[in-house]
Design a protein around this motif. Structure first.
Motif, short mmCIF file in Angstrom:
data_model
loop_
_atom_site.label_atom_id
_atom_site.label_comp_id
_atom_site.label_asym_id
_atom_site.label_seq_id
_atom_site.Cartn_x
_atom_site.Cartn_y
_atom_site.Cartn_z
N VAL A 20 0.82 -1.21 0.00
CA VAL A 20 0.00 0.00 0.00
C VAL A 20 0.86 1.27 0.00
O VAL A 20 0.50 2.26 -0.60
CB VAL A 20 -0.96 0.01 1.21
N HIS A 21 1.99 1.26 0.66
CA HIS A 21 2.87 2.42 0.82
C HIS A 21 2.10 3.61 1.40
O HIS A 21 1.64 4.49 0.70
CB HIS A 21 3.56 2.79 -0.50
N ALA A 22 1.98 3.59 2.71
CA ALA A 22 1.15 4.55 3.45
C ALA A 22 1.67 5.97 3.37
O ALA A 22 2.87 6.22 3.27
CB ALA A 22 1.06 4.12 4.91
N LEU A 35 3.38 3.28 9.23
CA LEU A 35 2.11 3.17 9.94
C LEU A 35 2.09 1.85 10.69
O LEU A 35 2.19 0.78 10.09
CB LEU A 35 0.95 3.23 8.94
N ILE A 42 2.84 -0.92 8.07
CA ILE A 42 2.98 -0.64 6.65
C ILE A 42 4.16 0.29 6.42
O ILE A 42 4.28 1.32 7.08
CB ILE A 42 1.69 -0.02 6.08
N PRO A 44 6.54 2.93 4.24
CA PRO A 44 6.28 4.04 3.32
C PRO A 44 6.90 3.75 1.95
O PRO A 44 7.66 2.80 1.78
CB PRO A 44 7.01 5.21 3.98
N ALA A 55 -3.47 7.04 4.20
CA ALA A 55 -3.93 6.07 5.19
C ALA A 55 -5.09 6.63 6.00
O ALA A 55 -5.14 7.81 6.31
CB ALA A 55 -2.77 5.72 6.13
N THR A 57 -6.16 6.43 9.47
CA THR A 57 -5.56 6.03 10.75
C THR A 57 -6.61 5.95 11.85
O THR A 57 -7.68 6.56 11.75
CB THR A 57 -4.46 7.01 11.18
N ASP A 61 -3.21 3.78 16.26
CA ASP A 61 -2.09 3.63 15.33
C ASP A 61 -0.92 4.53 15.71
O ASP A 61 -1.11 5.62 16.25
CB ASP A 61 -2.51 3.99 13.90
N VAL A 63 2.03 6.61 13.94
CA VAL A 63 2.31 7.15 12.62
C VAL A 63 3.60 7.96 12.69
O VAL A 63 3.73 8.87 13.53
CB VAL A 63 1.15 8.06 12.13
#
Length: 85
Positions: A20-22, A35, A42, A44, A55, A57, A61, A63
Motif C-alpha cells: 500500500v505504501h502509506a 504506519l 505498513i 512508506p 492512510a 488512521t 495507530d 504514525v
C-alpha cells in the motif's frame, strides 16, 4: 514480524507489509509514513516510481511521517489533530 507483500493480519504475528505504501496529509501536503497498527505495520514509499496511498488512521495507530531528512511522530489520539486522509 511476519513479512507479507499485502497488509493483512496473520495469526503468526504482526505483519510488516509494503504494498500500500502509506502516507498522510499534513497541512495539505502528502507525505509518506510508517504506519503501525495492532496487527499490521505498513512501510512508506521509498522512491518516486511507486505511488502513495493516504492512510485512514485510528487513535491506536502509531504514525511516523518522513519529512525531508527527518522522521517525525504524529499524534493520532483524541487530544491531537487528526491525520485522517
Amino acid at each position: 514480524f511476519v513479512l507479507d507483500h499485502h497488509p493483512r493480519a496473520s495469526p503468526d504475528g504482526v505483519v510488516l507489509a509494503g504494498h500500500v505504501h502509506a502516507g498522510v496529509r499534513v497541512v495539505g501536503e502528502r507525505l509518506p509514513c510508517f504506519l503501525f497498527g495492532t496487527e499490521v505495520a505498513i512501510l512508506p514509499v521509498f522512491g518516486e516510481f511507486t505511488g502513495l496511498a493516504i492512510a485512514d488512521t485510528s487513535e491506536t495507530d502509531l504514525v511516523y511521517v518522513i519529512a525531508e531528512d527527518s522522521v517525525i511522530e504524529l499524534r493520532t489520539g483524541p487530544d491531537s489533530r487528526s491525520v485522517k486522509g
